[in-house]
Design a protein around this motif. Structure first.
Motif, mmCIF file in Angstrom:
data_model
loop_
_atom_site.group_PDB
_atom_site.id
_atom_site.type_symbol
_atom_site.label_atom_id
_atom_site.label_comp_id
_atom_site.label_asym_id
_atom_site.label_seq_id
_atom_site.Cartn_x
_atom_site.Cartn_y
_atom_site.Cartn_z
ATOM 1 N N ASP A 56 22.369 55.879 13.812
ATOM 2 C CA ASP A 56 21.072 55.204 13.750
ATOM 3 C C ASP A 56 20.146 55.818 12.713
ATOM 4 N N GLY A 57 20.737 56.614 11.799
ATOM 5 C CA GLY A 57 19.947 57.197 10.725
ATOM 6 C C GLY A 57 19.299 58.519 11.067
ATOM 7 N N GLN A 58 19.364 58.936 12.324
ATOM 8 C CA GLN A 58 18.793 60.217 12.715
ATOM 9 C C GLN A 58 19.815 61.326 12.460
ATOM 10 N N MET A 59 19.316 62.534 12.315
ATOM 11 C CA MET A 59 20.217 63.672 12.064
ATOM 12 C C MET A 59 21.236 63.807 13.187
ATOM 13 N N TYR A 60 20.763 63.618 14.422
ATOM 14 C CA TYR A 60 21.674 63.702 15.576
ATOM 15 C C TYR A 60 21.501 62.430 16.405
ATOM 16 N N PRO A 61 22.341 61.421 16.166
ATOM 17 C CA PRO A 61 22.199 60.154 16.893
ATOM 18 C C PRO A 61 22.244 60.374 18.397
ATOM 19 N N LYS A 62 21.219 59.820 19.105
ATOM 20 C CA LYS A 62 21.111 60.049 20.551
ATOM 21 C C LYS A 62 22.073 59.180 21.347
ATOM 22 N N ASN A 63 22.267 57.943 20.913
ATOM 23 C CA ASN A 63 23.062 57.005 21.707
ATOM 24 C C ASN A 63 24.414 56.735 21.076
ATOM 25 N N LEU A 64 25.019 57.767 20.486
ATOM 26 C CA LEU A 64 26.319 57.619 19.838
ATOM 27 C C LEU A 64 27.356 57.114 20.843
ATOM 28 N N GLY A 65 28.031 56.021 20.473
ATOM 29 C CA GLY A 65 29.076 55.473 21.336
ATOM 30 C C GLY A 65 28.576 54.459 22.346
ATOM 31 N N VAL A 66 27.237 54.310 22.504
ATOM 32 C CA VAL A 66 26.667 53.356 23.471
ATOM 33 C C VAL A 66 26.679 51.945 22.859
ATOM 34 N N ALA A 67 26.971 50.982 23.632
ATOM 35 C CA ALA A 67 27.069 49.599 23.136
ATOM 36 C C ALA A 67 25.713 49.116 22.622
ATOM 37 N N ILE A 68 25.733 48.387 21.493
ATOM 38 C CA ILE A 68 24.522 47.789 20.933
ATOM 39 C C ILE A 68 24.009 46.719 21.912
ATOM 40 N N GLN A 69 22.674 46.711 22.157
ATOM 41 C CA GLN A 69 22.097 45.806 23.141
ATOM 42 C C GLN A 69 21.969 44.365 22.644
ATOM 43 N N ASN A 70 21.822 44.196 21.357
ATOM 44 C CA ASN A 70 21.612 42.856 20.801
ATOM 45 C C ASN A 70 22.948 42.115 20.739
ATOM 46 N N THR A 71 23.225 41.338 21.769
ATOM 47 C CA THR A 71 24.517 40.643 21.856
ATOM 48 C C THR A 71 24.651 39.557 20.793
ATOM 49 N N ALA A 72 23.526 39.000 20.359
ATOM 50 C CA ALA A 72 23.602 37.957 19.326
ATOM 51 C C ALA A 72 24.132 38.545 18.022
ATOM 52 N N VAL A 73 23.676 39.782 17.701
ATOM 53 C CA VAL A 73 24.171 40.461 16.497
ATOM 54 C C VAL A 73 25.671 40.701 16.615
ATOM 55 N N LEU A 74 26.097 41.221 17.765
ATOM 56 C CA LEU A 74 27.522 41.535 17.947
ATOM 57 C C LEU A 74 28.372 40.265 17.873
ATOM 58 N N ASP A 75 27.874 39.171 18.471
ATOM 59 C CA ASP A 75 28.652 37.934 18.461
ATOM 60 C C ASP A 75 28.841 37.421 17.045
ATOM 61 N N SER A 76 27.781 37.472 16.229
ATOM 62 C CA SER A 76 27.869 36.955 14.861
ATOM 63 C C SER A 76 28.698 37.870 13.972
ATOM 64 N N VAL A 77 28.438 39.199 14.047
ATOM 65 C CA VAL A 77 29.064 40.137 13.107
ATOM 66 C C VAL A 77 30.497 40.448 13.507
ATOM 67 N N ILE A 78 30.733 40.733 14.797
ATOM 68 C CA ILE A 78 32.070 41.190 15.218
ATOM 69 C C ILE A 78 32.993 40.010 15.511
ATOM 70 N N ASN A 79 32.506 39.043 16.308
ATOM 71 C CA ASN A 79 33.393 37.956 16.716
ATOM 72 C C ASN A 79 33.624 36.944 15.592
ATOM 73 N N ARG A 80 32.528 36.639 14.821
ATOM 74 C CA ARG A 80 32.664 35.610 13.782
ATOM 75 C C ARG A 80 32.659 36.174 12.367
ATOM 76 N N LYS A 81 32.450 37.518 12.252
ATOM 77 C CA LYS A 81 32.437 38.185 10.934
ATOM 78 C C LYS A 81 31.466 37.497 9.978
ATOM 79 N N LYS A 82 30.274 37.115 10.494
ATOM 80 C CA LYS A 82 29.276 36.429 9.677
ATOM 81 C C LYS A 82 27.975 37.231 9.684
ATOM 82 N N ASN A 83 27.179 36.965 8.658
ATOM 83 C CA ASN A 83 25.863 37.589 8.592
ATOM 84 C C ASN A 83 24.979 37.035 9.710
ATOM 85 N N TYR A 84 23.934 37.790 10.053
ATOM 86 C CA TYR A 84 23.063 37.398 11.155
ATOM 87 C C TYR A 84 21.613 37.574 10.722
#
Length: 658
Positions: A56-84
């Motif tokens: 997340d751009g921080q020196m020591y990412p706090k939520n490393l490995g935690v799932a991204i909350q924005n499901t719309a982003v994940l659906d577009s980028v990961i499932n459909r490989k499209k920009n969002y």
């Protein structure tokens, strides 16, 4: 705002391919940190192909490995490989997938704050409202006075008001539209000393600030943040334009791929800050060599240097086409890079390996030229580093074959049916009886047939596949010992297994040894593991601790290829081993070479002095056995007895004779 930051997003998705693929958090941090200085960007999230946060751009990412909350982003980028793209009252969100070829590595999401824009809109709305209200009052008063005094004067005043108020406001509205289209250089011509004049000056200042900010973001998108050299996207864009011109003029040029040798040692020994200093110094040397070389022509038009990440650089040389000049340029460049650099009062020397690809023979586009120059660079490293190599079709075919082997090896490890253990017998030289065997891995490829370890073990090591493969070898060897137990009739017999560095340092093999010994009910002393000096050199303390733990189980530890390393005697002094294996290179020429005889005798004498056993491999003649017996060598193996053969053949050929 979206147009300004799409460049940042494109830059990040290009630059993050290697760090995300290699799980390099440090390199990712240095790529994200400059972008976060942009006040418009309130958050950056880099996530992997499963939607888990990678950075997340921080020196020591706090939520490393935690799932991204924005499901719309994940659906577009990961499932459909499209920009969002999404916008709400407070935030503009844009995201894009990170691809390596057609393979999805993950994605990048930028959250851009609309706070300043909303504030500007509110402020400007208030200003317009106030100005309109004041203007309306003025107009009303003037019209009333004009109606009272003289309708003609009223008409003149109306014309004056129209010229002095409406036109400047129309000019400002037009200026605002032009700024919105990205035309920041335009300056409005409203010259007034009232509030409208102040508003006009504010518009001009806003255009200048937006232009400066856009130029800064554009620079970040096309340049390396550490060295300020052009980055990979800019190099590709530049080279693509050059290719277009060269196709028209039938000219040629070359691309050089430079990779520093053993740069990681600088970071490990001096720290990443020192490594950054070294990279900046190297970039200056490359630039200096390009601008001050004594070749013909004396200056290189359209030449370009780029840093594409880590310790890798690219050079495009459009004016050098004769191979003699290319060789001279590259050799001189390698010498300049190798000159000592002072780091923390110490002189540090780093070398460079260079790969060269020519246009149009070695690639039709920029990406292909870079890829083939990269392949040639690896060939330069393979032949000894600190040198250069030209790309050839044979190199490309070798890479493709290696990639196919890696894919097939991954498939083979799914059910492990293609892997086999073959066994080469070991004999007790004192009474010429079978005492054990060395278990050797074979890959029974469905298309290529039997493949020997020297063709695929290095791939397994690099990819980490050696760990499940090593566990399978231990289990299979224990299972085979269990099956042979009834045929052995209580006679002493052992199996020797080769252990890799990754098995020792990353897998803690004591656990699987315990489980397999217990599962198959075999004595620990029936298992030997063989390790090389190269393995021990990586981390002596860790290796010693792990090998001692294995010996405590009762499994014997033997030092393989003894005499071929750099510090054999030192390792015997530092490590406790149960035996030595004399490398076959000493045995093969023992009849002709007095040095091989003397060295072999010395190794056996050392083993006797330390009260440890010794086995000689590579026995091919009776004379080899006679000499080894004379020197009181304990065990021997080689083609004189048998090559490595499958388990069923070994059982039929040797075990009935026990």
């Amino acid at each position: 705002m979206k147009k300004r930051n799409i460049g940042v997003l494109d830059y990040l998705t290009e630059s993050l391919v290697n760090p995300l693929y290699q799980h390099d958090l440090y390199a990712t941090y240095h790529l994200l940190a400059p972008a976060l200085t942009n006040t418009e960007i309130q958050a950056i999230y880099v996530f992997d192909s499963q939607g888990a946060l990678f950075h997340d751009g921080q020196m020591y990412p706090k939520n490393l490995g935690v799932a991204i909350q924005n499901t719309a982003v994940l659906d577009s980028v990961i499932n459909r490989k499209k920009n969002y793209t999404a916008v709400d009252n407070h935030t503009l969100t844009i995201a894009k997938p990170i691809l390596l070829g057609n393979m999805l590595l993950g994605g990048v999401s930028l959250e851009l704050s609309l706070k300043q824009i909303n504030n500007d809109i509110d402020q400007m709305s208030d200003i317009f409202l106030q100005e309109n209200q004041q203007s309306l009052k003025s107009i009303t008063l003037i019209l009333l006075l004009a109606a009272i005094v003289l309708s003609f004067i009223g008409l003149l005043l109306s014309i004056f008001i129209s010229n002095s108020l409406v036109r400047p406001i129309q000019a400002l509205a037009l200026h605002a539209k032009q700024i919105g289209k990205g035309k920041f250089d335009l300056v409005n011509s409203v010259q007034r000393n009232d509030e409208i004049g102040e508003l006009a000056q504010s518009f001009n200042k806003m255009g200048k600030k937006l232009k400066a900010r856009t130029e800064e973001i554009t620079f970040l998108a096309y340049h390396d943040s550490l060295t300020s050299l052009p980055n990979r996207p800019m190099f590709i864009e530049h080279t693509s334009k050059l290719i277009t011109n060269c196709l028209k003029t039938h000219q040629k040029f070359v691309v050089l791929f430079i990779d520093l040798d053993d740069f990681k040692m600088v970071n490990d020994n001096f720290g990443h800050k020192a490594g950054d200093h070294l990279l900046c110094e190297i970039s200056e040397r490359i630039k200096g060599h390009l601008t001050k070389n004594n070749m013909t022509p004396p200056h290189l038009d359209d030449a370009l240097i780029a840093r594409i990440g880590g310790d890798e650089f690219l050079i495009c040389l459009p004016q050098i086409r004769v191979e003699k000049d290319i060789n001279h340029f590259t050799q001189t460049l390698i010498r300049k890079i190798r000159a000592p650099i002072t780091i923390n009062t110490e002189q540090v020397i780093v070398a460079a390996s260079v790969g060269i690809a020519k246009f149009p023979n070695d690639g039709k586009n920029a990406e292909e030229l870079i890829k083939n120059a990269d392949i040639a660079m690896f060939q330069a490293k393979k032949v000894g580093k600190n040198t250069f190599s030209y790309f050839t079709l044979e190199m490309d075919q070798h890479i493709k074959n290696r990639a196919k082997l890696e894919r097939d090896l991954r498939k083979a490890l799914v059910n492990l049916e293609q892997l086999e253990l073959w066994y080469q017998p070991q004999f007790d030289l004192t009474n010429n009886t079978l005492c054990g065997a060395e278990a050797l891995l074979r890959w029974n490829h469905p298309e290529l047939g039997i493949i020997y370890p020297d063709q695929f073990i290095s791939i397994a090591e690099e990819t980490g596949l050696i760990i499940p493969m090593g566990d399978w070898i231990i289990q299979s060897a224990c299972k085979q010992l269990k099956q042979w137990k009834s045929q052995l009739n209580g006679q002493p017999f052992h199996l020797a297994l080769n252990m890799s560095a990754r098995q020792i340092y990353q897998n803690n093999p004591t656990g699987i040894f315990k489980r397999m010994l217990k599962k198959y009910q075999i004595e620990a002393g029936n298992l030997h593991i063989e390790v090389t000096e190269t393995l021990l050199m990586r981390d002596e303390n860790e290796a010693k601790s792990m090998l001692n733990a294995i010996r405590q189980l009762g499994v014997e530890v033997w030092l393989d290829d003894f005499g071929t390393g750099y510090s054999s005697l030192a390792y015997l002094r530092h490590f406790e081993v149960d035996g030595l294996k004399i490398d076959r290179s000493f045995i093969l020429d023992i009849d002709r070479g007095i040095y091989d005889k003397a060295l072999t005798s010395a190794i056996i004498s050392i083993a006797h002095s330390l009260d440890i056993k010794v086995v000689a491999e590579g026995i091919e003649k009776q004379s080899h056995i006679d000499f080894l017996k004379q020197q009181q060598c304990h065990f021997g193996q080689g083609y004189f007895y048998a090559k490595a053969i499958p388990a069923n053949e070994f059982s039929e050929q040797f075990l009935p004779n026990m």
